[in-house]
Design a protein around this motif. Structure first.
Motif, PDB file in Angstrom:
ATOM      1  N   HIS A 341      19.155  46.469  12.161  1.00  0.00           N
ATOM      2  CA  HIS A 341      18.594  45.376  12.953  1.00  0.00           C
ATOM      3  C   HIS A 341      18.441  44.117  12.108  1.00  0.00           C
ATOM      4  CE1 HIS A 341      16.506  43.634  16.311  1.00  0.00           C
ATOM      5  NE2 HIS A 341      15.371  43.506  15.650  1.00  0.00           N
ATOM      6  N   PHE A 342      18.108  44.273  10.827  1.00  0.00           N
ATOM      7  CA  PHE A 342      17.963  43.129   9.931  1.00  0.00           C
ATOM      8  C   PHE A 342      19.302  42.437   9.685  1.00  0.00           C
ATOM      9  CE2 PHE A 342      17.564  41.255   5.652  1.00  0.00           C
ATOM     10  CZ  PHE A 342      16.519  40.388   5.900  1.00  0.00           C
ATOM     11  N   VAL A 343      20.359  43.227   9.536  1.00  0.00           N
ATOM     12  CA  VAL A 343      21.699  42.654   9.402  1.00  0.00           C
ATOM     13  C   VAL A 343      22.052  41.847  10.655  1.00  0.00           C
ATOM     14  CG1 VAL A 343      24.162  43.189   9.181  1.00  0.00           C
ATOM     15  CG2 VAL A 343      22.486  44.427   7.799  1.00  0.00           C
ATOM     16  N   GLY A 344      21.650  42.370  11.810  1.00  0.00           N
ATOM     17  CA  GLY A 344      21.888  41.646  13.053  1.00  0.00           C
ATOM     18  C   GLY A 344      21.168  40.306  13.082  1.00  0.00           C
ATOM     19  N   LEU A 345      19.971  40.235  12.500  1.00  0.00           N
ATOM     20  CA  LEU A 345      19.247  38.964  12.416  1.00  0.00           C
ATOM     21  C   LEU A 345      20.054  37.929  11.646  1.00  0.00           C
ATOM     22  CD1 LEU A 345      16.671  37.136  12.530  1.00  0.00           C
ATOM     23  CD2 LEU A 345      15.969  38.256  10.409  1.00  0.00           C
ATOM     24  N   ILE A 346      20.567  38.316  10.480  1.00  0.00           N
ATOM     25  CA  ILE A 346      21.300  37.367   9.638  1.00  0.00           C
ATOM     26  C   ILE A 346      22.592  36.938  10.319  1.00  0.00           C
ATOM     27  CG2 ILE A 346      22.417  37.069   7.407  1.00  0.00           C
ATOM     28  CD1 ILE A 346      20.473  39.103   6.260  1.00  0.00           C
ATOM     29  N   TRP A 347      23.364  37.903  10.809  1.00  0.00           N
ATOM     30  CA  TRP A 347      24.676  37.590  11.386  1.00  0.00           C
ATOM     31  C   TRP A 347      24.535  36.721  12.627  1.00  0.00           C
ATOM     32  CZ3 TRP A 347      28.933  41.775  12.731  1.00  0.00           C
ATOM     33  CH2 TRP A 347      30.144  41.118  12.970  1.00  0.00           C
ATOM     34  N   THR A 348      23.641  37.086  13.522  1.00  0.00           N
ATOM     35  CA  THR A 348      23.491  36.320  14.757  1.00  0.00           C
ATOM     36  C   THR A 348      22.965  34.918  14.481  1.00  0.00           C
ATOM     37  OG1 THR A 348      23.013  38.394  15.917  1.00  0.00           O
ATOM     38  CG2 THR A 348      22.523  36.365  17.078  1.00  0.00           C
ATOM     39  N   SER A 349      22.002  34.783  13.555  1.00  0.00           N
ATOM     40  CA  SER A 349      21.486  33.453  13.207  1.00  0.00           C
ATOM     41  C   SER A 349      22.593  32.587  12.626  1.00  0.00           C
ATOM     42  CB  SER A 349      20.331  33.573  12.212  1.00  0.00           C
ATOM     43  OG  SER A 349      19.259  34.305  12.762  1.00  0.00           O
ATOM     44  N   GLU A 350      23.392  33.160  11.736  1.00  0.00           N
ATOM     45  CA  GLU A 350      24.499  32.406  11.144  1.00  0.00           C
ATOM     46  C   GLU A 350      25.549  32.055  12.200  1.00  0.00           C
ATOM     47  OE1 GLU A 350      24.805  31.117   8.280  1.00  0.00           O
ATOM     48  OE2 GLU A 350      23.128  32.032   7.209  1.00  0.00           O
ATOM     49  N   PHE A 351      25.767  32.935  13.167  1.00  0.00           N
ATOM     50  CA  PHE A 351      26.736  32.658  14.232  1.00  0.00           C
ATOM     51  C   PHE A 351      26.273  31.478  15.091  1.00  0.00           C
ATOM     52  CE2 PHE A 351      27.778  33.317  18.746  1.00  0.00           C
ATOM     53  CZ  PHE A 351      29.160  33.125  18.688  1.00  0.00           C
ATOM     54  N   ILE A 352      24.981  31.442  15.419  1.00  0.00           N
ATOM     55  CA  ILE A 352      24.450  30.328  16.214  1.00  0.00           C
ATOM     56  C   ILE A 352      24.600  29.015  15.452  1.00  0.00           C
ATOM     57  CG2 ILE A 352      22.356  29.373  17.254  1.00  0.00           C
ATOM     58  CD1 ILE A 352      21.465  32.274  17.772  1.00  0.00           C
ATOM     59  N   LEU A 353      24.300  29.032  14.153  1.00  0.00           N
ATOM     60  CA  LEU A 353      24.462  27.828  13.342  1.00  0.00           C
ATOM     61  C   LEU A 353      25.935  27.442  13.214  1.00  0.00           C
ATOM     62  CD1 LEU A 353      21.882  28.557  10.494  1.00  0.00           C
ATOM     63  CD2 LEU A 353      21.636  26.957  12.394  1.00  0.00           C
ATOM     64  N   ALA A 354      26.817  28.432  13.122  1.00  0.00           N
ATOM     65  CA  ALA A 354      28.251  28.145  13.030  1.00  0.00           C
ATOM     66  C   ALA A 354      28.760  27.471  14.303  1.00  0.00           C
ATOM     67  CB  ALA A 354      29.025  29.435  12.761  1.00  0.00           C
ATOM     68  N   CYS A 355      28.270  27.899  15.447  1.00  0.00           N
ATOM     69  CA  CYS A 355      28.666  27.263  16.710  1.00  0.00           C
ATOM     70  C   CYS A 355      28.233  25.802  16.720  1.00  0.00           C
ATOM     71  CB  CYS A 355      28.051  28.009  17.890  1.00  0.00           C
ATOM     72  SG  CYS A 355      28.782  29.630  18.203  1.00  0.00           S
ATOM     73  N   GLN A 356      27.032  25.526  16.242  1.00  0.00           N
ATOM     74  CA  GLN A 356      26.594  24.130  16.169  1.00  0.00           C
ATOM     75  C   GLN A 356      27.482  23.321  15.241  1.00  0.00           C
ATOM     76  OE1 GLN A 356      22.307  22.672  15.488  1.00  0.00           O
ATOM     77  NE2 GLN A 356      23.271  22.311  13.512  1.00  0.00           N
ATOM     78  N   GLN A 357      27.838  23.889  14.084  1.00  0.00           N
ATOM     79  CA  GLN A 357      28.686  23.173  13.133  1.00  0.00           C
ATOM     80  C   GLN A 357      30.050  22.866  13.732  1.00  0.00           C
ATOM     81  OE1 GLN A 357      28.691  25.771   9.742  1.00  0.00           O
ATOM     82  NE2 GLN A 357      26.531  25.395   9.262  1.00  0.00           N
ATOM     83  N   MET A 358      30.598  23.804  14.500  1.00  0.00           N
ATOM     84  CA  MET A 358      31.909  23.571  15.111  1.00  0.00           C
ATOM     85  C   MET A 358      31.831  22.494  16.194  1.00  0.00           C
ATOM     86  SD  MET A 358      34.121  27.037  15.277  1.00  0.00           S
ATOM     87  CE  MET A 358      35.505  25.945  15.570  1.00  0.00           C
ATOM     88  N   VAL A 359      30.739  22.477  16.947  1.00  0.00           N
ATOM     89  CA  VAL A 359      30.576  21.444  17.979  1.00  0.00           C
ATOM     90  C   VAL A 359      30.485  20.064  17.327  1.00  0.00           C
ATOM     91  CG1 VAL A 359      28.984  20.541  19.716  1.00  0.00           C
ATOM     92  CG2 VAL A 359      29.533  22.975  19.684  1.00  0.00           C
ATOM     93  N   ILE A 360      29.694  19.946  16.267  1.00  0.00           N
ATOM     94  CA  ILE A 360      29.547  18.654  15.582  1.00  0.00           C
ATOM     95  C   ILE A 360      30.871  18.232  14.952  1.00  0.00           C
ATOM     96  CG2 ILE A 360      28.370  17.460  13.708  1.00  0.00           C
ATOM     97  CD1 ILE A 360      25.962  19.277  14.223  1.00  0.00           C
ATOM     98  N   ALA A 361      31.531  19.171  14.280  1.00  0.00           N
ATOM     99  CA  ALA A 361      32.811  18.848  13.640  1.00  0.00           C
ATOM    100  C   ALA A 361      33.838  18.392  14.665  1.00  0.00           C
ATOM    101  CB  ALA A 361      33.327  20.063  12.864  1.00  0.00           C
ATOM    102  N   GLY A 362      33.908  19.075  15.815  1.00  0.00           N
ATOM    103  CA  GLY A 362      34.858  18.685  16.849  1.00  0.00           C
ATOM    104  C   GLY A 362      34.587  17.294  17.389  1.00  0.00           C
ATOM    105  N   ALA A 363      33.304  16.942  17.582  1.00  0.00           N
ATOM    106  CA  ALA A 363      32.957  15.607  18.083  1.00  0.00           C
ATOM    107  C   ALA A 363      33.293  14.529  17.056  1.00  0.00           C
ATOM    108  CB  ALA A 363      31.476  15.563  18.450  1.00  0.00           C
ATOM    109  N   VAL A 364      33.022  14.795  15.765  1.00  0.00           N
ATOM    110  CA  VAL A 364      33.315  13.820  14.714  1.00  0.00           C
ATOM    111  C   VAL A 364      34.824  13.611  14.583  1.00  0.00           C
ATOM    112  CG1 VAL A 364      33.169  13.375  12.231  1.00  0.00           C
ATOM    113  CG2 VAL A 364      31.186  14.271  13.458  1.00  0.00           C
ATOM    114  N   VAL A 365      35.587  14.685  14.650  1.00  0.00           N
ATOM    115  CA  VAL A 365      37.042  14.586  14.550  1.00  0.00           C
ATOM    116  C   VAL A 365      37.596  13.743  15.700  1.00  0.00           C
ATOM    117  CG1 VAL A 365      39.179  15.920  14.771  1.00  0.00           C
ATOM    118  CG2 VAL A 365      37.376  16.689  13.227  1.00  0.00           C
ATOM    119  N   ALA A 366      37.093  13.986  16.908  1.00  0.00           N
ATOM    120  CA  ALA A 366      37.571  13.231  18.072  1.00  0.00           C
ATOM    121  C   ALA A 366      37.297  11.740  17.913  1.00  0.00           C
ATOM    122  CB  ALA A 366      36.919  13.763  19.342  1.00  0.00           C
TER     123      ALA A 366
END
Length: 607
Positions: A341-366
């Motif tokens: 369950h602890f591994v799930g905390l780290i992976w899911t939190s990092e996944f949510i942050l990664a989605c934000q980073q991709m959204v920001i990167a895509g907007a900046v690139v555009a």
């Protein structure tokens, strides 16, 4: 999902704090019946305290305290010497101190009342707020009661002691998370409307916060270590954790002070850099609001994660014993499920942050690869979100998984520290391994961000984008590394500011409730949440700057500034890079090899 559903069904987190009677009823809530126990399944909503029938002669067997215990609405604050006193107390206060199936009118008539009611005389007692127990105030009884309670807490495993601390101070943890949110918003506004004075103020506050928190940690460690009343295992664990926190905080303080001194001359460039980044953010509507959505999603996930963790910690089966009593037996293998369950905390939190980073990167690139800077593309954030969900969720999963893989060894190495602490050679090997893992994780986080930006430009998968990002960065590292270095360092100081003052608030709040709590681990959890929160907000500037520089490098290699192939770069950014790295003459000799073989067409972001 299987573990989450199982934990919710099999667990009862209230048992950790609210307490339960000898018949399986959790005090302070409505209960369900247990087969074979006639007095189980009672409504104890108004009966919040655990009362022992013989509080002066308690014994402990397998974490179960004997003799009988009941749920009562209030504790007797005066000594009761007879059954008539018990009957009068029940009628006047509505708190029944005899077994539930004994009617109040039978207290003085039933021949078995002596066995079904508390041992006389009943000493005066007060409710103990943490475990909701009626603690006797008679000195002799209190010493016996306290010794048994101390033994019970010491025999609990660390996992359950930590859960008790988290659940007991859940309001404080939530309050500190809100405090971290407020600090994060303040730092975001400081970077958005940046001025040289604000940077100096931020650095001064960070230095003050680091020195103050380190001093408080050393003072608390000294206070705990020299406290003669330290008997509980949780209090001894607090002393060990505080020593580790104090050493770690001192080392971080010294390192950051040295870095601030070395990089102080780069301060004007950093102010100019964040002004350019703020200009780009100003062209993209709602970009600064992305951390708010990320924060809300993280909060929902963290609340769900903590609820499942608490349920895992109390997962067990209720079994009836002789005399209609009930005992809870913990299930084997629960600790292994908690690690998963602890591994799930780290992976899911990092996944949510990664989605934000991709959204920001895509907007900046555009916006970067747009010829008319005064007329940005419509809805770049929404377009980036749609591309993420339609094409690139797998990229975010892979990137977050890589970060998780390197986080886990670091946690394991920290766990092994106590084992290797007494062996000098092993301790030296541990320090080397730990530094290597931390360095690799930091590099991979930056590497992932560039991979996300390359994905936004070319629309390729994670592995291909990572390879292309490495190629372009290797050819331009000398030009870009020195520019973004101090900018990233200032953003890191912003995160340190949020964590420092949130942890300081936690130290003050938790220190006032030392009893029976492993509060240093909830404090670590608060610090982790504060860092994730600040990282979520400040990553807007970090990802924007990294995406901007990667787009700049690709722009410089793909185009030559002529009328046929003009640059996409904003003149202010080009001037800044030229001044920062003295590229005026260097651009004439730059490598003109294109990032991809092309026929002269312009790079366009995927939309």
């Amino acid at each position: 999902m299987f573990i989450s559903g199982y934990a919710v069904v099999a667990g009862a987190a209230e048992r950790l704090v609210l307490g339960y009677d000898s018949f399986g009823n959790i005090c302070g809530r409505k209960n369900t019946p247990v087969e074979g126990a006639n007095l189980s399944g009672l409504d104890m909503t108004n009966k919040k305290y655990v009362f022992f029938l013989n509080s002066c002669s308690l014994e402990i067997q397998s974490l179960k305290v004997t003799p009988l215990s009941l749920c009562v609405s209030s504790c007797p604050q005066q000594q009761l010497n007879s059954l008539e006193d018990l009957q009068s107390f029940a009628r006047n206060n509505g708190s029944f101190l005899c077994v539930y199936n004994l009617n109040i009118s039978s207290y003085t008539l039933n021949p078995k009342a002596a066995q079904l009611c508390p041992t006389l005389p009943v000493p005066p007692s007060k409710s103990f707020p943490l475990f909701h127990r009626c603690v006797p105030q008679n000195p002799e009884c209190y010493s016996k009661y306290a010794s048994v309670l101390i033994r019970m807490v010491n025999e609990m495993d660390v996992f359950h002691r930590i859960l008790s601390g988290i659940l007991a101070r859940r309001d404080t943890v939530i309050g500190l998370s809100v405090l971290a949110l407020a600090f994060s918003l303040i730092v975001v506004l400081a970077f958005r409307f940046i001025q040289t004075l604000l940077i100096h103020t931020l650095i001064a506050l960070v230095v003050f916060g680091l020195l103050f928190v380190s001093g408080v940690l050393w003072w608390l460690h000294y206070d705990y270590r020299n406290d003669p009343s330290t008997e509980l295992e949780t209090e001894k664990e607090n002393v060990k954790f505080l020593l580790g926190y104090a050493i770690f905080s001192t080392i971080v303080t010294v390192v950051l002070l040295c870095l601030i001194f070395v990089l102080r001359k780069r301060l004007p460039f950093s102010v100019q850099l964040f002004r350019i980044v703020g200009k780009i953010i100003g062209r993209i509507p709602f970009l600064l609001f992305q951390p708010l959505w990320t924060f809300l999603i993280l909060i929902v996930f963290w609340v769900f994660w903590v609820a499942v963790l608490l349920s895992l910690g109390t997962a067990g089966t209720a079994q009836s014993t002789s005399g209609g009593q009930v005992e809870y037996r913990a299930l084997s293998g629960i600790c292994y499920m908690a690690w998963y369950h602890f591994v799930g905390l780290i992976w899911t939190s990092e996944f949510i942050l990664a989605c934000q980073q991709m959204v920001i990167a895509g907007a900046v690139v555009a916006c970067y690869f747009n010829r008319n800077k005064n007329n940005p593309p419509p809805h770049p954030v929404l377009s980036s979100i749609s591309v993420l969900f339609c094409y690139h969720l797998g990229t975010a999963v892979k990137g977050s998984f890589i970060i998780t893989i390197l986080r886990i060894p670091r946690i394991v190495l920290l766990y092994l520290y106590n084992i290797l602490n007494q062996k000098k050679n092993a301790k030296h090997l541990f320090n080397c391994c730990f530094c290597w893992v931390c360095f690799q994780k930091s590099c991979l986080r930056c590497f992932n961000q560039h991979a996300y930006t390359t994905t936004a430009i070319n629309g390729t998968n994670f592995c291909t984008s990572a390879k292309d990002a490495v190629s372009i960065l290797a050819r331009n590292s000398a030009k870009l590394a020195s520019i973004s270095c101090f900018g990233d360092f200032l953003l890191f100081l912003g995160k340190v500011f949020v964590v420092c003052f949130t942890v300081f608030g936690g130290l003050m709040a938790f220190n006032y409730h030392r009893e029976l709590q492993a509060w240093v681990v909830p404090l670590m959890l608060v610090g982790f949440f504060a860092y994730l929160m600040s990282h979520s907000f400040l990553s807007v500037f970090e990802v924007t700057a990294d995406a901007m520089f990667l787009c700049f490098a690709i722009d410089m290699e793909t185009n030559d500034g002529t009328a046929e192939k003009p640059y996409f770069v904003d003149p202010e950014l080009l001037t800044f890079v030229s001044q920062s790295n003295k590229l005026t003459e260097g651009r004439k000799h730059r490598n003109t090899r294109p990032f991809h073989d092309n026929d002269g067409t312009e790079l366009q972001p995927m939309v």
